[in-house]
Design an enzyme around this catalytic site. Structure first.
Site, PDB file in Angstrom:
ATOM      1  N   ASP A  36       0.639  -1.193  -0.178  1.00  0.00           N
ATOM      2  CA  ASP A  36       0.006  -0.034  -0.016  1.00  0.00           C
ATOM      3  C   ASP A  36       0.846   1.292  -0.005  1.00  0.00           C
ATOM      4  O   ASP A  36       1.793   1.381   1.172  1.00  0.00           O
ATOM      5  CB  ASP A  36      -0.948  -0.020   1.229  1.00  0.00           C
ATOM      6  N   THR A  72      -7.073   4.193  -0.750  1.00  0.00           N
ATOM      7  CA  THR A  72      -6.752   2.636  -0.765  1.00  0.00           C
ATOM      8  C   THR A  72      -7.726   1.729  -1.314  1.00  0.00           C
ATOM      9  O   THR A  72      -7.582   0.927  -2.106  1.00  0.00           O
ATOM     10  CB  THR A  72      -6.095   2.249   0.501  1.00  0.00           C
ATOM     11  N   TYR A 155      -9.859  -9.377   7.854  1.00  0.00           N
ATOM     12  CA  TYR A 155      -8.773  -8.278   7.970  1.00  0.00           C
ATOM     13  C   TYR A 155      -8.439  -8.144   9.484  1.00  0.00           C
ATOM     14  O   TYR A 155      -9.146  -8.005  10.262  1.00  0.00           O
ATOM     15  CB  TYR A 155      -9.241  -6.938   7.418  1.00  0.00           C
ATOM     16  N   ASP A 192       2.418   2.597   3.286  1.00  0.00           N
ATOM     17  CA  ASP A 192       1.512   3.574   3.356  1.00  0.00           C
ATOM     18  C   ASP A 192       1.338   3.977   4.715  1.00  0.00           C
ATOM     19  O   ASP A 192       1.461   5.324   5.019  1.00  0.00           O
ATOM     20  CB  ASP A 192       0.178   2.939   3.071  1.00  0.00           C
ATOM     21  N   ASP A 240      -1.204   0.775  -4.975  1.00  0.00           N
ATOM     22  CA  ASP A 240      -2.481   1.518  -5.255  1.00  0.00           C
ATOM     23  C   ASP A 240      -2.233   2.962  -5.586  1.00  0.00           C
ATOM     24  O   ASP A 240      -3.075   3.472  -6.190  1.00  0.00           O
ATOM     25  CB  ASP A 240      -3.374   1.094  -4.103  1.00  0.00           C
TER      26      ASP A 240
END
Ligand SMILES: *[C@@H]1O[C@H](CO)[C@@H](O)[C@H](O)[C@H]1NC(C)=O
Ligand SMILES: *[C@@H]1O[C@H](CO)[C@@H](O)[C@H](O)[C@H]1NC(C)=O
Ligand SMILES: *[C@@H]1O[C@H](CO)[C@@H](O)[C@H](O)[C@H]1NC(C)=O
Ligand SMILES: *[C@@H]1O[C@H](CO)[C@@H](O)[C@H](O)[C@H]1NC(C)=O
Ligand SMILES: *[C@@H]1O[C@H](CO)[C@@H](O)[C@H](O)[C@H]1NC(C)=O
Ligand SMILES: *[C@@H]1O[C@H](CO)[C@@H](O)[C@H](O)[C@H]1NC(C)=O
Length: 421
Positions: A36, A72, A155, A192, A240
């Site tokens: 990410d 994202t 997740y 990220d 992304d």
């Protein structure tokens, strides 16, 4: 509408080397990995030997064009559906649907209804009789059209890359009873998370996290070798969106443009989504030209090139901040993005104290446990932390740390090297 340019800015393509055993001949499995927020120029700024070795054996796409908006969820869903956000329906990290009156946020993202305007690859491949796997990729734990990938885990930011990878490689390798998954998607939150926390211009912080990312790549290659998949699968490593450095000197205050009574806020920055409480044209009039680094659009006038108009979930007015600029409702502090990994932080309050985990005061005896999240917020006695509300700024915390946002648009694909093994 179909997305023209998709697939990673960084792409280790691995040509099929299988075929030793004619019985197993067929299309090679595909492993799609996303790191990410891997901004394109990190590759030039930092030495990443494992990544460099990987792409020297394949193809490097130096930059890719992400979809609008550069968040994202929209971009990860584009990667597995081939569609712009207006067509797949996951338009932002915070959404409101005017017909059903439903709300979507990173804390409440698992209603299949939001995801079902499109079908991700891990479902499409099931229809060809393949087994599939999706590891913590946005949407992977949602029963889209009442289906999930053959293998997935819900997740959980606390599951390490090594653990995720271990599951993915065993799902792909299969065993005597089960055939291996032919398509697997693997998601990892870095760089990220660190990019948001420290800013992409912080060389010390970014060097440290990109070393970790590079170690993940090294681990991935050695694990794939160990289970005998190396050379028999296609591997795409991608990202992304990029990352831009924000600054407290680059704030756009909505309160300087219009009164909080004039609108309901759905999303704030770097692309704000507003529902006018009165005449849309009049509210638009207050925003249009209000700040030299912010562009206001009525929905019908959103430029075609953004592919961000044709969906109910796009609000009547959107505001786009220039790169590196941050929209706030009021105040002169830099907010921080609510990203999934930071969670719990969709609202902040002036009477609240925020601590990075490592800085939680000793006297609280609330630090030395895995289950304590990276950031905690403590409201003063009698004060309440809320997630959402029209009147409070949708900011996160003020840690004193430089934050950054993700509105760095990456443009243009150019193939640097190509070499099939
Ligand atoms: C999550 O969103 C759904 C609609 O998509 C809503 O019905 C539900 O109440 C929400 N849950 C929470 C905890 O906000
Ligand atoms: C979803 O799938 C489950 C199990 O396959 C099935 O029992 C259920 O009826 C399905 N629901 C819908 C709405 O199709
Ligand atoms: C798969 O994930 C589970 C849950 O995180 C973990 O306990 C297990 O060790 C993982 N498997 C492998 C092979 O790493
Ligand atoms: C850069 O990040 C480090 C943590 O890796 C932090 O200690 C330092 O204060 C940051 N520098 C700036 C200028 O923000
Ligand atoms: C905005 O809100 C203020 C305060 O309620 C009000 O006086 C003004 O008329 C509103 N303007 C528009 C365009 O809605
Ligand atoms: C694409 O990027 C390459 C390398 O950065 C550059 O030389 C080229 O001019 C760019 N092309 C376009 C159309 O922007």
């Amino acid at each position: 509408m179909l997305l023209n340019v998709v697939l990673g800015f960084l792409c280790g393509g691995f040509a099929l080397a299988a075929g030793n055993d004619p019985a197993t001949q067929g299309p090679p499995p595909l492993l799609l990995v996303s790191f990410d927020g891997f901004r394109a120029d990190y590759l030039k700024r930092f030495h990443m030997p494992n990544l460099e070795l990987l792409y020297s054996q394949g193809v490097l796409v130096e930059q890719l064009t992400n979809v609008f908006i550069t968040k994202t969820f929209p971009n990860h869903y584009s990667l597995v559906t081939g569609l712009y956000a207006e067509s797949h329906g996951v338009l932002a990290s915070s959404m409101y649907d005017p017909v059903s009156h439903k709300h979507f946020s990173l804390r409440n993202d698992s209603d299949p209804w939001w995801w079902s305007e499109a079908e991700p690859l891990w479902l499409t491949a099931l229809d060809s009789g393949y087994e599939t796997a999706a590891m913590m990729w946005p949407g992977s734990d949602v029963a889209i059209g009442n289906r999930t990938a053959t293998h997935f885990l819900p997740y959980d930011a606390a599951v390490t890359f090594r653990q995720r990878l271990g599951n993915v490689t065993s799902w792909m390798a299969g065993n005597g009873k089960e055939k291996g998954a032919m398509f697997a998607a693997l998601y990892w939150e870095e760089p990220d998370r660190s990019g948001h926390a420290f800013g992409p211009d912080n060389n010390t912080a970014m060097a440290a996290v990109l070393k970790e990312v590079d170690d993940c790549v090294g681990l991935m290659v050695s694990e794939l070798r160990r289970v005998g998949l190396w050379g028999k699968l296609n591997l795409v490593v991608t990202s992304d969106h990029g990352m831009a450095q924000c600054s407290a000197q680059r704030l756009i205050r909505l309160d300087d443009c219009l009164h909080p009574d004039n609108y309901t806020l759905v999303d704030l920055t770097p692309v704000a989504a507003l529902i006018p409480n009165t005449d849309p044209e009049a509210v638009f009039g207050l925003l249009n030209g209000c700040h030299p680094h912010m562009t206001a659009y009525l929905k019908k006038a959103i430029p075609e090139r953004l592919h961000y108009r044709d969906n109910e979930r796009i609000q009547p007015i959107i505001l786009i901040a220039d790169e590196g600029w941050t929209i706030v409702q009021r105040g002169n502090k830099l907010p921080r993005y609510p990203e999934a990994v930071f969670g719990l932080l969709n609202g902040c309050h002036p009477h609240m104290t925020a601590y990075l985990k490592k800085a939680i005061p000793e006297r609280l005896h609330y630090r030395d446990n895995e289950r304590i999240q990276p950031i905690i917020l403590i409201a003063d006695e009698g004060w309440t932390i809320v997630q959402r509300g029209n009147k409070l700024p949708r900011c996160e915390i003020s840690t004193g740390i430089v934050t950054s946002n993700s509105n760095q648009n990456l443009v243009n694909i150019s193939i640097k090297r190509s070499h099939a093994e």
